[in-house]
Write an enzyme that holds these catalytic residues in place. Structure first.
Site, PDB file in Angstrom:
ATOM      1  N   SER A   1       0.832  -1.196   0.000  1.00 15.47           N
ATOM      2  CA  SER A   1       0.000   0.000   0.000  1.00 15.47           C
ATOM      3  C   SER A   1       0.876   1.259   0.000  1.00 15.47           C
ATOM      4  O   SER A   1       1.662   1.448  -0.918  1.00 15.47           O
ATOM      5  CB  SER A   1      -0.948  -0.068   1.195  1.00 15.47           C
ATOM      6  OG  SER A   1      -2.107   0.652   0.929  1.00 15.47           O
TER       7      SER A   1
ATOM      8  N   LYS B   1       4.084   2.048  -2.592  1.00 14.14           N
ATOM      9  CA  LYS B   1       4.465   3.268  -3.316  1.00 14.14           C
ATOM     10  C   LYS B   1       5.930   3.570  -2.975  1.00 14.14           C
ATOM     11  O   LYS B   1       6.743   3.922  -3.831  1.00 14.14           O
ATOM     12  CB  LYS B   1       3.582   4.450  -2.897  1.00 14.14           C
ATOM     13  CG  LYS B   1       2.065   4.211  -3.011  1.00 14.14           C
ATOM     14  CD  LYS B   1       1.272   5.431  -2.538  1.00 14.14           C
ATOM     15  CE  LYS B   1      -0.109   5.130  -1.963  1.00 14.14           C
ATOM     16  NZ  LYS B   1      -1.117   4.549  -2.783  1.00 14.14           N
TER      17      LYS B   1
ATOM     18  N   TRP C   1      -9.970   0.304  -5.391  1.00 12.73           N
ATOM     19  CA  TRP C   1      -9.330   1.569  -4.991  1.00 12.73           C
ATOM     20  C   TRP C   1      -7.925   1.700  -5.601  1.00 12.73           C
ATOM     21  O   TRP C   1      -7.465   2.782  -5.939  1.00 12.73           O
ATOM     22  CB  TRP C   1      -9.252   1.576  -3.457  1.00 12.73           C
ATOM     23  CG  TRP C   1      -8.904   2.869  -2.794  1.00 12.73           C
ATOM     24  CD1 TRP C   1      -7.863   3.083  -1.929  1.00 12.73           C
ATOM     25  CD2 TRP C   1      -9.598   4.123  -2.875  1.00 12.73           C
ATOM     26  NE1 TRP C   1      -7.857   4.384  -1.490  1.00 12.73           N
ATOM     27  CE2 TRP C   1      -8.920   5.042  -2.052  1.00 12.73           C
ATOM     28  CE3 TRP C   1     -10.729   4.548  -3.580  1.00 12.73           C
ATOM     29  CZ2 TRP C   1      -9.324   6.363  -1.905  1.00 12.73           C
ATOM     30  CZ3 TRP C   1     -11.133   5.880  -3.434  1.00 12.73           C
ATOM     31  CH2 TRP C   1     -10.434   6.747  -2.610  1.00 12.73           C
TER      32      TRP C   1
ATOM     33  N   HIS D   1      -7.499  -5.798  -0.268  1.00  9.84           N
ATOM     34  CA  HIS D   1      -6.229  -5.084  -0.117  1.00  9.84           C
ATOM     35  C   HIS D   1      -5.400  -5.679   1.032  1.00  9.84           C
ATOM     36  O   HIS D   1      -5.757  -5.502   2.201  1.00  9.84           O
ATOM     37  CB  HIS D   1      -6.648  -3.641   0.220  1.00  9.84           C
ATOM     38  CG  HIS D   1      -5.576  -2.642   0.244  1.00  9.84           C
ATOM     39  ND1 HIS D   1      -4.950  -2.191  -0.886  1.00  9.84           N
ATOM     40  CD2 HIS D   1      -5.023  -1.971   1.276  1.00  9.84           C
ATOM     41  CE1 HIS D   1      -4.064  -1.275  -0.562  1.00  9.84           C
ATOM     42  NE2 HIS D   1      -4.080  -1.129   0.748  1.00  9.84           N
TER      43      HIS D   1
HETATM   44  C1  GTR Z   1      -5.340   4.554   1.802  1.00 12.33           C
HETATM   45  C2  GTR Z   1      -4.812   5.283   0.614  1.00 12.33           C
HETATM   46  C3  GTR Z   1      -4.155   4.318  -0.316  1.00 12.33           C
HETATM   47  C4  GTR Z   1      -3.260   3.338   0.400  1.00 12.33           C
HETATM   48  C5  GTR Z   1      -3.679   3.007   1.831  1.00 12.33           C
HETATM   49  C6  GTR Z   1      -2.587   2.490   2.761  1.00 12.33           C
HETATM   50  O1  GTR Z   1      -6.083   5.355   2.630  1.00 12.33           O
HETATM   51  O2  GTR Z   1      -5.867   5.938  -0.010  1.00 12.33           O
HETATM   52  O3  GTR Z   1      -3.498   5.007  -1.356  1.00 12.33           O
HETATM   53  O4  GTR Z   1      -1.947   3.750   0.342  1.00 12.33           O
HETATM   54  O5  GTR Z   1      -4.221   4.060   2.485  1.00 12.33           O
HETATM   55  O6  GTR Z   1      -1.421   2.795   2.654  1.00 12.33           O
HETATM   56  O7  GTR Z   1      -2.949   1.793   3.689  1.00 12.33           O
END
Ligand code: GTR
Length: 368
Positions: A204, A208, A296, A349
């Site tokens: 997540s 990145k 998402w 996720h």
């Molecule tokens: C969310 C965000 C995502 C993702 C996630 C995380 O709120 O919108 O881009 O990075 O967090 O890192 O858990």
């Protein structure tokens, strides 16, 4: 929306060779990604860092497992943060993962008392002959500081006067990626790790970070993004229904330089896109993972970045991602033929043991 060409310079010249790519186009791409998305690091965080480390705890057969453990305080440019590493108890240095562990995960586990970890199966990793260094992101810049104007962590240390911040200054993702590079500094001096075979991994926001770490630090032989989505592997111009936007992510988090927020609802104006981030790994290995129920993160757009990045690999006579057309993509199938590996796990996720099995299968096969 037309997608910025990977192999055409800003001035419009075609990029036909490795030399053109490495001399002209890759530096341009790194500059665009820094200027408009992740921010530029201050010189203080880049030069004369003289990274050192202090091992504050070292154990063999850690907690009753065949694991060599080190708890390490890493200091770079005077800034200190914590990392924990785990290695098999072998004589030879082993390929090692650097895991960017974000706070949601960090808070769930206590590696002082147990190696059980749903998101990072440490014992599986060790049993397959790999090492892993886990870097909690809170030591670089804590999540609680979101929207608090960079008054903690590395930002406060390297640039205490926040009034001097510019629209292209580094931000959270860059700070965490900087930390991953400093962990790699430590691994280069660690007798248990084979630093020529180091991978950076994250989930997540950590995914990145792993991609940006791999782009900015070419010592990483492999960069693995798990469910990285928007501002990770997701092509902005390929975002599908329900996918996260620049507007939403820049409103919610201070992970990126201020310039990025100017592209809220104006993604078509971005002079770069995420296929360039994946392409910046060439000719090294890259891996992208998506989760089937993670609209998402826009899995199709994550795959599209992988597909488009192939042109950079082709310059080296290498294959990028070997992926079928969208209609033929299958979940829970390993697409490991090219130098960009990919799989989409069924479900929400997450990063789970299943993902690590795929990463290690891929690395076993591709490692030099
Ligand atoms: C969310 C965000 C995502 C993702 C996630 C995380 O709120 O919108 O881009 O990075 O967090 O890192 O858990």
């Amino acid at each position: 929306m037309s997608i910025p060409e990977l192999l055409t310079t800003i001035g419009g010249a075609p990029v036909n060779s490795v030399e053109d790519w490495e001399t002209f186009r890759r530096p341009e791409i790194m500059d665009l990604l820094s200027e408009y998305i992740y921010g530029k690091r201050p010189a203080e965080a880049e030069i004369n860092l003289h990274t050192t480390w202090k091992i504050t705890d070292a154990k063999e057969n850690y907690l009753g497992h065949p694991v060599r453990y080190e708890k390490v305080l890493i200091t770079a440019g005077g800034y200190t943060f914590l990392c924990r590493s785990f290695f098999p108890m072998t004589d030879k240095p082993v390929p090692t993962f650097v895991y960017v562990m974000h706070e949601y995960q960090e808070k769930k586990y206590d590696f002082e008392t147990s190696l059980e970890c749903l998101n990072v199966p440490i014992l599986d990793i060790i049993s397959r002959g790999y090492g892993i260094a886990i870097m909690p992101t809170s030591g670089l810049y804590p999540d609680a500081e979101h929207k608090a104007n960079y008054k903690a962590g590395v930002f406060a240390y390297f640039q205490p006067d926040r009034s001097l911040r510019r629209d292209n200054d580094w931000a959270t993702i860059s700070a965490w990626a900087w930390g991953a590079s400093r962990v790699l500094d430590y691994l280069t001096g660690c007798p248990f790790a084979d630093e020529k075979n180091a991978a950076v991994v994250g989930h997540s926001r950590g995914g990145k970070t792993a991609l940006w770490a791999g782009a900015t630090d070419t010592r990483f032989a492999l960069s693995i993004s798990n469910a990285s989505g928007c501002s990770g592997a997701m092509l902005h111009r390929g975002r599908t229904e329900g996918g996260e936007t620049v507007k939403v992510i820049t409103n919610a988090f201070d992970w990126f330089c201020k310039n990025y927020s100017k592209y809220a609802d104006r993604e078509e104006m971005l002079p770069c896109d995420q296929h360039m981030l994946v392409a910046a790994m060439a000719p090294r290995l890259c891996y992208v993972e998506s989760c089937s129920a993670d609209a998402w993160a826009s899995p199709a757009a994550e795959r599209e970045s992988c597909r488009l990045a192939k042109d950079a690999y082709a310059l080296y006579g290498m294959t990028g991602a070997v992926l079928p057309d969208e209609a033929d993509i299958e979940a829970d199938k390993a697409y490991h033929d090219g130098n960009i590996g990919y799989h989409m796990k069924t479900g929400e996720h997450s990063i789970l043991a299943y993902d690590w099995t795929q990463y290690m299968d891929f690395w076993d096969k591709k490692r030099g």
